[in-house]
Design a protein around this motif. Structure first.
Motif, short mmCIF file in Angstrom:
data_model
loop_
_atom_site.label_atom_id
_atom_site.label_comp_id
_atom_site.label_asym_id
_atom_site.label_seq_id
_atom_site.Cartn_x
_atom_site.Cartn_y
_atom_site.Cartn_z
N LYS A 78 0.82 -1.29 0.02
CA LYS A 78 0.19 -0.51 0.19
C LYS A 78 0.95 0.74 -0.15
O LYS A 78 1.76 1.40 0.82
CB LYS A 78 -1.01 -0.14 0.96
N LEU A 79 0.70 2.22 -0.83
CA LEU A 79 1.24 3.37 -1.30
C LEU A 79 0.13 4.80 -0.56
O LEU A 79 -0.85 4.66 -0.92
CB LEU A 79 2.01 3.91 -2.19
N GLU A 106 7.51 0.65 -1.23
CA GLU A 106 6.74 -0.07 -2.16
C GLU A 106 7.17 -0.43 -3.47
O GLU A 106 6.42 -2.05 -3.27
CB GLU A 106 5.68 0.28 -2.02
N ASP A 141 1.10 -5.01 -10.25
CA ASP A 141 1.13 -4.93 -8.60
C ASP A 141 1.52 -3.10 -9.08
O ASP A 141 1.30 -2.17 -8.24
CB ASP A 141 1.86 -4.92 -8.21
N VAL A 185 -1.37 8.32 -1.20
CA VAL A 185 -1.24 8.84 -1.84
C VAL A 185 -0.62 10.64 -1.95
O VAL A 185 0.58 10.35 -0.97
CB VAL A 185 -2.85 9.66 -1.50
N ARG A 234 -1.47 -1.10 -9.82
CA ARG A 234 -1.76 -0.46 -8.57
C ARG A 234 -1.62 0.26 -7.41
O ARG A 234 -1.81 1.72 -7.05
CB ARG A 234 -1.96 -1.99 -7.96
N LEU A 235 0.41 0.62 -7.77
CA LEU A 235 0.83 1.71 -6.98
C LEU A 235 0.60 3.04 -7.39
O LEU A 235 -0.21 3.89 -6.96
CB LEU A 235 2.13 0.91 -6.28
N GLY A 267 -4.90 8.52 -5.65
CA GLY A 267 -6.13 8.26 -4.99
C GLY A 267 -6.60 8.02 -5.88
O GLY A 267 -8.48 7.69 -5.70
N GLU A 276 -9.19 3.91 -7.15
CA GLU A 276 -9.11 2.59 -7.94
C GLU A 276 -8.78 2.51 -9.20
O GLU A 276 -8.54 2.72 -9.99
CB GLU A 276 -10.98 2.07 -7.51
N GLN A 300 -2.45 3.98 -5.90
CA GLN A 300 -2.52 4.19 -4.94
C GLN A 300 -2.29 5.99 -4.72
O GLN A 300 -3.02 6.75 -3.85
CB GLN A 300 -1.90 2.93 -4.37
#
Length: 301
Positions: free
Chosen positions: A43-44, A277, A91, A46, A94-95, A101, A103, A98
């Protein structure tokens, strides 16, 4: 008659078993056995600077539609028994989401349909190990996010001593729409002709495992594709090996030039590659040496 039937049944059982072993060896490259694939991506936090650069239309949709192929472990593939995409590219995608901010919705597409899909607005960006080239940059913007090399994979022992300098006249499998097919093969063939040699006999495949199947069955002399995919394949299929590894260059996040996403994406990727991350993702898939430190914008290879 009964003896013949018995012999036939034994022979048929042996053939089925051998076919099953071959199918299993090919399927192995679809499921990395040593990776904790099911674990969630790191998880990163914002990055507000990047968020502020997002177009209002993208902010309103609240979801980034990120396109990539699949069945290419460890870069992207489905977690076993699920419909969730995992791998280096999902992955990292998704970073990026994140950091912005947003999805992330992974959109699976064949490599040759990524650019038309981006141009048509079906996707917001592609995170697909795509090499920035001058031709692609006529329609797309790019931000570097990863260093990727190329492998030439051959039968065990490399009986024809194949490397990237001896491809003329060889039967070589590449991916449809990939950098090797669209950029490098034409360049290589020009040199082959200039040297008085036969051009590369190219066959195209949608997935690397199909190309490797053609290699192990003797229909191809070599497979030429991205190193992370083929490095994993040779670990899992004892009949093949890397004959040559070369040309390590960054690949980029691609997006349509009229998307308005370039500045926000550049800020987000710069944030990602400086984060622990990012290194955690690369370490998860055994590719820490692929890390970059500069999120270059529109730098053609």
């Amino acid at each position: 008659m009964n003896i013949r039937l018995s012999v036939f049944r034994k022979l048929r059982t042996h053939q089925i078993a051998m076919a099953g072993m071959m199918a299993t060896s090919l399927l192995l490259i679809g499921i990395p056995s040593t990776q904790a694939a099911e674990s969630a991506a790191p998880k990163l936090a914002v990055n507000q600077e990047a968020i502020n650069l997002l177009p209002d239309s993208v902010k309103a949709q609240k979801v980034l539609r990120i396109a990539m192929p699949t069945n290419e472990p460890p870069t992207q593939y489905y977690e076993p028994g699920t419909e969730r995409m995992t791998g280096i590219n999902p992955d990292i995608a998704r970073l990026i989401g994140q950091a912005l901010g947003m999805e992330v919705e992974i959109k699976v597409a064949t490599f040759d349909t990524l650019i038309p899909g981006l141009a048509a607005g079906k996707y917001d960006m592609a995170v697909a190990s795509m090499t920035p080239t001058a031709t692609r940059m006529k329609v797309l913007d790019f931000v570097d996010y990863l260093l990727v090399g190329e492998d030439i994979v051959v039968p065990k022992g490399n009986p024809q001593a194949i490397s990237h300098t001896t491809l003329c006249g060889k039967r070589v499998a590449v991916l449809t729409g990939g950098y090797q097919l669209t950029v490098e093969v034409p360049q290589f063939n020009k040199k082959c002709v200039a040297d008085g040699k036969d051009e590369i006999k190219v066959s195209t495949f949608q997935e690397t495992r199909q190309a490797i199947g053609a290699l192990t069955s003797g229909r191809q002399d070599a497979v030429w594709a991205d190193a992370p995919i083929l490095d994993l394949a040779v670990k899992q299929i004892p009949e093949i090996e890397v004959g040559d590894a070369f040309n390590f260059e960054p690949v980029g996040v691609g997006m349509s030039k009229d998307s308005g996403l370039l500045k926000a994406t550049a800020a987000a990727v710069a944030h990602v590659i400086k984060s622990p991350e990012y290194m955690a993702v690369l370490d998860k898939y055994g590719v820490k040496s692929s890390a970059i430190t500069d999120a270059r914008v529109n730098f053609a290879q």
